[in-house]
Design a protein around this motif. Structure first.
Motif, PDB file in Angstrom:
ATOM      1  N   GLU A   1       0.857  -1.192   0.000  1.00  0.00           N
ATOM      2  CA  GLU A   1       0.000   0.000   0.000  1.00  0.00           C
ATOM      3  C   GLU A   1       0.889   1.236   0.000  1.00  0.00           C
ATOM      4  O   GLU A   1       2.011   1.195   0.476  1.00  0.00           O
ATOM      5  CB  GLU A   1      -0.926   0.013   1.224  1.00  0.00           C
ATOM      6  N   ARG A   2       0.351   2.289  -0.538  1.00  0.00           N
ATOM      7  CA  ARG A   2       1.089   3.546  -0.586  1.00  0.00           C
ATOM      8  C   ARG A   2       0.536   4.457   0.513  1.00  0.00           C
ATOM      9  O   ARG A   2      -0.632   4.795   0.514  1.00  0.00           O
ATOM     10  CB  ARG A   2       0.925   4.221  -1.958  1.00  0.00           C
ATOM     11  N   LEU A   3       1.392   4.803   1.441  1.00  0.00           N
ATOM     12  CA  LEU A   3       0.975   5.599   2.591  1.00  0.00           C
ATOM     13  C   LEU A   3       1.420   7.035   2.381  1.00  0.00           C
ATOM     14  O   LEU A   3       2.615   7.314   2.213  1.00  0.00           O
ATOM     15  CB  LEU A   3       1.592   5.037   3.880  1.00  0.00           C
ATOM     16  N   GLU A   4       0.437   7.933   2.393  1.00  0.00           N
ATOM     17  CA  GLU A   4       0.750   9.343   2.205  1.00  0.00           C
ATOM     18  C   GLU A   4       1.231   9.950   3.516  1.00  0.00           C
ATOM     19  O   GLU A   4       0.762   9.573   4.596  1.00  0.00           O
ATOM     20  CB  GLU A   4      -0.513  10.100   1.726  1.00  0.00           C
ATOM     21  N   PRO A   5       2.154  10.906   3.425  1.00  0.00           N
ATOM     22  CA  PRO A   5       2.584  11.601   4.649  1.00  0.00           C
ATOM     23  C   PRO A   5       1.412  12.332   5.299  1.00  0.00           C
ATOM     24  O   PRO A   5       0.498  12.799   4.614  1.00  0.00           O
ATOM     25  CB  PRO A   5       3.654  12.583   4.155  1.00  0.00           C
ATOM     26  N   ILE A   6       1.441  12.431   6.596  1.00  0.00           N
ATOM     27  CA  ILE A   6       0.364  13.073   7.351  1.00  0.00           C
ATOM     28  C   ILE A   6       0.927  14.342   7.958  1.00  0.00           C
ATOM     29  O   ILE A   6       1.980  14.346   8.588  1.00  0.00           O
ATOM     30  CB  ILE A   6      -0.165  12.146   8.459  1.00  0.00           C
ATOM     31  N   THR A   7       0.166  15.417   7.774  1.00  0.00           N
ATOM     32  CA  THR A   7       0.559  16.702   8.358  1.00  0.00           C
ATOM     33  C   THR A   7      -0.599  17.197   9.208  1.00  0.00           C
ATOM     34  O   THR A   7      -1.733  17.292   8.738  1.00  0.00           O
ATOM     35  CB  THR A   7       0.898  17.726   7.273  1.00  0.00           C
ATOM     36  N   LEU A   8      -0.294  17.517  10.474  1.00  0.00           N
ATOM     37  CA  LEU A   8      -1.319  17.976  11.417  1.00  0.00           C
ATOM     38  C   LEU A   8      -0.799  19.204  12.132  1.00  0.00           C
ATOM     39  O   LEU A   8       0.403  19.426  12.277  1.00  0.00           O
ATOM     40  CB  LEU A   8      -1.627  16.888  12.453  1.00  0.00           C
ATOM     41  N   ARG A   9      -1.796  20.004  12.576  1.00  0.00           N
ATOM     42  CA  ARG A   9      -1.399  21.134  13.403  1.00  0.00           C
ATOM     43  C   ARG A   9      -1.323  20.700  14.868  1.00  0.00           C
ATOM     44  O   ARG A   9      -1.944  19.725  15.272  1.00  0.00           O
ATOM     45  CB  ARG A   9      -2.363  22.304  13.219  1.00  0.00           C
ATOM     46  N   ASN A  10      -0.570  21.437  15.574  1.00  0.00           N
ATOM     47  CA  ASN A  10      -0.316  21.148  16.986  1.00  0.00           C
ATOM     48  C   ASN A  10      -1.639  21.037  17.752  1.00  0.00           C
ATOM     49  O   ASN A  10      -2.500  21.898  17.650  1.00  0.00           O
ATOM     50  CB  ASN A  10       0.558  22.269  17.574  1.00  0.00           C
ATOM     51  N   GLY A  11      -1.811  19.886  18.530  1.00  0.00           N
ATOM     52  CA  GLY A  11      -2.976  19.715  19.392  1.00  0.00           C
ATOM     53  C   GLY A  11      -4.043  18.829  18.816  1.00  0.00           C
ATOM     54  O   GLY A  11      -4.974  18.441  19.538  1.00  0.00           O
ATOM     55  N   GLN A  12      -3.981  18.494  17.518  1.00  0.00           N
ATOM     56  CA  GLN A  12      -5.005  17.631  16.953  1.00  0.00           C
ATOM     57  C   GLN A  12      -4.808  16.185  17.391  1.00  0.00           C
ATOM     58  O   GLN A  12      -3.719  15.782  17.794  1.00  0.00           O
ATOM     59  CB  GLN A  12      -4.959  17.706  15.413  1.00  0.00           C
TER      60      GLN A  12
END
Length: 1189
Positions: free
Chosen positions: A150-161
């Motif tokens: 499977e191809r896993l995309e990078p995850i970007t989150l803001r602080n606190g999520q």
């Protein structure tokens, strides 16, 4: 009727025979005895003894082994079914069965695949008595599949999520173990904020910038195949709001963003499970795991409660930072509603999990094997429980009972099979199957119908040895069908033993609860049933118990010393005990310091490690006893350490230390010493003592001292070595706080005054520049004090003083800082001069012949010109009143201390003229002598004659010659001679008394008996009385006629031989007498002489209550009675010289006013050569031979 089967015994000590009680109705197959005589013809249906698990997961890389083991008589044969049909192993070359076993071995390592042999297997073990079957064994190969790509995309989150990283591992067999790591194979840190769920996902309650990384990797470990599978890494980036807005501006179409608003704090919500309620089902006996993971900001905390109940205390555990609740060994009682609560500062959220506990079937009562005899009745009971309640099904020999051949003795009633009037054809193996939707239970139980006469399995003539007053257990293992009855008999003609004294166990064992000496004997066990009878004899001996009559005792010893433990054992004479010493329940150290000798354990050079519990264990083949004692090793304490000085003041300091090891004896006190490095380096002085519980001391100090301190610890053993010295502490200088001691004033010359004192030492000086201010003035005048300051000395001389004048003196210390306190005044005197005046009115009173009393008038004290020490009397003997024994005698001196006016003169010579004078004495010397005063002493008793010898012995006469007494002590009036014969038996004859004029020195005794021994007592007399006596013995000669006959006989040869023998005997006796005499012994004649001595002939002594005759100590040596005359037949008496040794000490003999002697005597005196009263030489051979006539 039911059977009881007993195992063969292997141990015959009655004290150790186990009681094996067999149930009368239900007996397990394993209880059938393995006795070789019994197994030779005893048949038994098959019993499964070992099988593979129901769910059998195999390793596909190894051969498949499906176990099936069974026992029975005859040995069973084996067969298998696979998926419900017969499995013909002969047709598959990869499948073999182990010889004598039902275990299958499938060889898939050479060829073939494990998947080919998946299925449900069942084993059957069969013999002529029935068939037993195994469980259904489900065989499945283990699987460890790979992750799907499977191809896993990078995850970007803001602080606190919040975030959930899914794992979703592939389904393997058995299920994989999940964990998260990075590329370096380091486990990712988890916390209340970040944790892994039961499903393997990774949960973030809220993310932080430090969560940013590119290698979140989920791993699945398959233990069965020892493989680990890895998921593709997941990349996570956590950015702040400012970074996020920049990213949005650059990527307006990026759908991964959820908005650019900053994450605010929020109340908790559950990530898992979802919603407010959920259901959980678990099987009885498993571990119940409930999970709640919440997100929120700040991070929520999880709590658990059970509605309408409490969580079980000992079975409840929390995992994963309390996000997982686990309850072990769960049961139906654990069903109910469990609530998890997630809280943070903004609120709380609840979730209820409804738990239902189901149960696969479990046994309440599994069916047990039955061994019956023909015609007996019995039952098989199969009871199980579960949720839902299981169904019970019966099989016989592996076939459902409904389709099995009919048996009229069998009746099935649900979970029970009832057997009545069984026969041998009723033997079979029955299977009980209890099942529900969660599983099943299968149990085999055989019914074995046997007809056997009684057999006793215990060996014959076993000897049981039992310790007195302990239980005795006599074995009688038996077998028979029907069940035999057992009886016991004692002796050859005894009656059956009954249970009023004995205990008869169901397994045939006879128990004597308290065996005594009279229990010794032969016992017979008899087993009977309707098919026959068997009996067996055993023998019992009762032994005395082993006892420790002298136990080791508690010991406290000092390190390095020796300790001994004693252990005396009394035991039965027929038993040989083994004595073993233990330390702390283990073996003694392998050390030559430990020695065991007979009854003693000796430990030399004891060390600290030797302390502990020492046990003496005495073991015989029948019993064992032990006794223990504690050894406590003590020693003087270790020295204190870490000395520290604090609170340093001018005159005090606080000393602190750390105690050393007390070496098992409490410290009672600490001794503190100091060294003054300035004044007395290297010398330690006592400073203080404190209690053993203190570790500090407040010390008082002196000025101008360079202190160092050391501490010693003391306990009941002794004192430790000193500690290391503390740091040095120099106190400030100060004026002296004390003045010199022992101040005295005493002149050495008539015109001076010498002032002396004990100077202060450096410690007492309190500062530099120590000096002394010496002050003096006359006591009886108005003069001012005269003072002088001197250096650090101990004496000052004042010159030009009047003679013997009292002075007041004081000495004051001073140093560079100042003066000591005002000193005390001391009185002294200037120097003395010789006395000026002689005592007057000297008078003499003669008390008796050896004692006189002198009186005088004292001199005026002013004329003494010094300290009056006493009066001194000079006296000497001028001439004897008898004009005999004139000789010059040195003057003698007696001193009487103090202001005495009279004194006694002892030890004077009787019948003598003395002259004396008196002088006064002070510290300077003697004053002038008084006028000479003369006086006479009266007569006294004389001394013994100077010598006595016997000459010219004849047939009937003896002649005596003597010398007068050396000290006549008056005018001799006469001599007295007393003599008596001594017969051949050494008895004394009548005493003859003879007076001889004083002017004679020779006397002949006539008309004596021939060849007779006589003893003589001789002494002189004055008008006062008798003096000391002198003794002698002599013998008259034999007559001529007898002598001629002796001469004639002497020519005969036989007489010469006889005389030689007599001479040899006499020589031996002489040697014996000589030895005894030298050792102070007495021979019989001596004893009889002493017994018959004339009591009146004793030294005279005046009885007026004053001093007796005074003489030297040598004058009082007693005469040696019975002594033999020297070869020259002379006896000399020692002269008695005057001496005052007993009355004085050297030159200053002293007397009290009443005449008792306290004075001192001096003066040289000429002494005559000492001559003993009697000879101390060996006896004359002539006299010795005469004594044996």
């Amino acid at each position: 009727m039911q059977l009881k089967i007993m195992p063969k015994k292997k141990h015959f000590s009655a004290g150790r025979v186990p009681l094996i009680l067999f149930l009368c109705q239900m007996i397990r197959a394993l209880d059938v005895p393995l006795d070789s005589k019994l197994l030779g013809d005893l048949v038994q249906p098959p019993t499964i003894t070992q099988q593979s698990p129901k769910d059998y997961i195999i390793d596909p890389r190894e051969n498949i082994v499906i176990q099936c083991e069974a026992k029975g008589k005859p040995p069973p044969s084996f067969s298998w079914t696979r998926n419900g049909t017969h499995f013909d192993i002969d047709k598959d070359p990869l499948v073999t069965m182990k010889p004598g076993s039902g275990t299958l071995v499938i060889n898939i390592m050479s060829e073939g695949k494990a998947e080919t042999y998946e299925g449900v297997y069942q084993c059957t073990a069969r013999n002529e008595r029935g068939a037993a079957i195994s469980n259904n064994i489900v065989v499945r190969p283990s699987r460890s599949p790979l992750w799907t790509k499977e191809r896993l995309e990078p995850i970007t989150l803001r602080n606190g999520q919040s975030l959930v990283l899914p794992c979703r591992p592939p389904i393997g067999l058995p299920p994989a173990i999940i964990f998260w790591m990075d590329n370096s194979f380091q486990r990712l840190p988890q916390s209340e904020r970040v944790s892994q769920g039961l499903n393997g996902d990774l949960y973030f309650s809220n993310v932080l910038p430090e969560d940013t990384r590119e290698d979140y990797i989920c791993y699945a470990r398959f233990n069965h195949t020892q493989t680990i599978q890895q998921k593709q890494p997941i990349s996570l980036k956590v950015i702040s709001v400012d970074e996020l807005n920049d990213t949005i501006a650059a990527n307006l179409n990026d759908t991964e963003f959820y908005g650019a608003k900053p994450s605010k704090e929020r109340p908790p919500t559950f990530l898992t499970p979802e919603g407010n309620e959920s259901l959980k089902e678990e099987l009885r006996g498993n571990v119940l795991s409930l999970e709640c993971i919440a997100e929120g900001l700040p991070t929520p905390i999880i709590y658990w409660i059970k509605e309408d109940g409490t969580l079980p205390v000992n079975r409840t555990f929390y995992q994963n930072f309390k996000k997982t609740l686990q309850i072990t060994q769960v049961s139906e009682a654990d069903s109910g509603n469990y609530q998890c609560i997630a809280k943070n500062t903004l609120g709380a959220v609840h979730h209820t999990i409804s738990v239902t506990v189901k149960a696969a079937p479990y046994w309440i009562s599994a069916p047990q094997n039955l061994v019956l005899s023909p015609g007996e009745n019995g039952t098989l009971i199969c009871r199980a429980n579960g949720n839902p309640k299981p169904r019970i099904g019966w099989l016989t020999n592996g076939v459902p009972v409904e389709i099995a051949p009919d048996d009229p003795s069998r009746k099935i009633d649900g979970d029970t099979i009832i057997f009545s009037n069984v026969q041998e054809r009723s033997s079979a193996v029955y299977q009980c199957n209890a099942s529900n939707e969660y599983g099943y239970l299968l149990a085999n139980a055989f019914v074995n119908v046997l007809a056997e006469p009684p057999r006793i399995l215990t060996s014959a003539n076993i000897l049981y040895q039992v310790i007195a007053n302990r239980p005795a257990l006599l074995d009688c293992a038996f077998f028979g069908s029907p069940l035999p009855t057992i009886e016991w008999f004692k002796g050859t003609k005894g009656s059956a033993l009954h249970e009023d004294i004995y205990v008869l166990h169901d397994n045939g064992t006879l128990e004597i609860p308290v065996a005594q000496k009279d229990s010794t004997g032969t016992y017979t066990c008899v087993a009977r049933n309707k098919l026959g009878m068997a009996k067996n004899e055993v023998h019992l001996e009762i032994k005395d118990p082993t006892r420790i009559i002298k136990q080791p005792e508690y010991a406290v010893v000092q390190r390095g010393s020796k300790v001994s433990f004693e252990c005396k054992v009394k035991h039965d004479n027929t038993l040989i005990p083994t004595i073993m010493w233990l330390k702390d329940n283990g073996e003694l150290p392998n050390d030559e310091r430990f020695s065991v000798d007979k009854d003693h354990l000796v430990v030399t050079d004891v060390s600290d490690d030797d302390g502990g519990v020492y046990t003496c264990a005495a073991n015989t083949t029948l019993d064992s006893v032990s006794a223990s004692a504690v050894l406590r090793v003590v020693d003087v304490p270790n020295p204190p350490f870490d000395l520290e000085l604090t609170n340093q003041l001018d005159k005090s300091v606080q000393l602190t230390w750390t105690p050393g090891d007390d070496n098992n004896s409490p410290i009672t006190k600490f001794i503190i010493e100091y060294e003054d490095a300035m004044h007395e380096a290297g010398i330690w002085h006592h400073q203080a003592e404190v209690s053993g519980t203190q570790t500090t001391a407040q010390l008082t100090l002196s000025p101008y001292v360079n202190y160092s301190f050391r501490v010693m610890a003391e306990n009941s053993i002794g004192r430790s070595v000193p500690s290391e010295a503390s740091e040095q502490y120099l106190t400030k200088a100060a004026e002296p706080d004390q003045n010199p001691m022992t101040v005295e004033g005493l002149g050495t010359e008539p015109d001076n005054l010498v002032i002396t004192w004990k100077p202060l030492n450096g410690f007492e000086s309190n500062g530099p520049g120590l000096q002394y201010k010496v002050s003096w003035r006359q006591k009886d005048g108005d003069d001012e004090w005269t003072s002088v300051v001197v250096a650090n000395v101990s004496k000052y001389i004042v010159s030009g003083t009047p003679t013997f004048v009292p002075y007041l003196i004081k000495v004051q210390a001073l140093n560079d800082v100042g003066f000591a306190p005002e000193p005390a005044e001391v009185m002294g005197h200037s120097g003395e001069d010789l006395p000026m005046v002689a005592p007057g009115n000297v008078r003499v009173n003669v008390v008796n012949s050896t004692l006189a009393e002198v009186h005088w008038d004292p001199v005026p004290l002013k004329s003494v010109r010094g300290h009056l020490q006493g009066y001194r009397i000079y006296y000497w003997k001028a001439q004897s009143s008898s004009k005999r024994n004139r000789r010059h005698i040195e003057k003698k001196i007696l001193t009487f201390q103090g202001n005495k006016t009279h004194g006694m003169l002892p030890g004077l010579q009787p019948y003598s003229h003395y002259v004396l004078n008196v002088r006064v004495v002070n510290g300077k010397g003697e004053g002038p002598a008084s006028t000479d005063r003369g006086f006479h002493t009266p007569e006294g008793v004389p001394s013994a004659p100077s010598s006595l010898k016997i000459v010219n012995p004849t047939l009937d006469s003896l002649t005596l010659e003597w010398d007068p007494p050396s000290h006549p002590n008056g005018v001799l009036t006469e001599y007295t001679l007393r003599y008596q014969p001594i017969n051949s038996t050494h008895e004394l004859g009548p005493l003859v008394d003879l007076k001889i004029p004083a002017n004679k020195t020779r006397w002949t005794l006539n008309h004596l008996n021939f060849s007779t021994r006589y003893k003589f007592y001789f002494y002189a007399q004055t008008s006062v009385g008798s003096g000391s006596q002198i003794t002698e013995e002599a013998i008259t000669t034999v007559d001529e006629a007898m002598a001629s006959r002796q001469v004639d006989i002497a020519t005969q040869g036989w007489f010469i031989g006889l005389m030689c023998a007599v001479a040899l005997l006499i020589l031996i006796l002489l040697i014996v007498c000589f030895i005894r005499r030298n050792k102070g012994g007495k021979y019989p004649v001596k004893e009889k002489e002493d017994a018959h001595a004339d009591p009146e002939i004793q030294p005279m002594k005046e009885d007026d209550g004053t001093f007796g005759e005074y003489s030297d100590a040598e004058d009082h040596k007693p005469l040696k009675k019975g002594s033999r005359t020297p070869s020259d037949r002379t006896v000399k008496k020692e002269d008695s010289d005057d001496s005052l040794v007993d009355y004085g000490e050297g030159v200053n003999g002293q007397f009290n006013e009443d005449g008792s002697f306290i004075g001192q005597y001096s003066g040289k005196k000429e002494k005559e050569p000492a001559e003993g009263n009697e000879s101390s030489e060996a006896p004359s051979p002539v006299n010795a031979m005469n004594s044996f006539v």
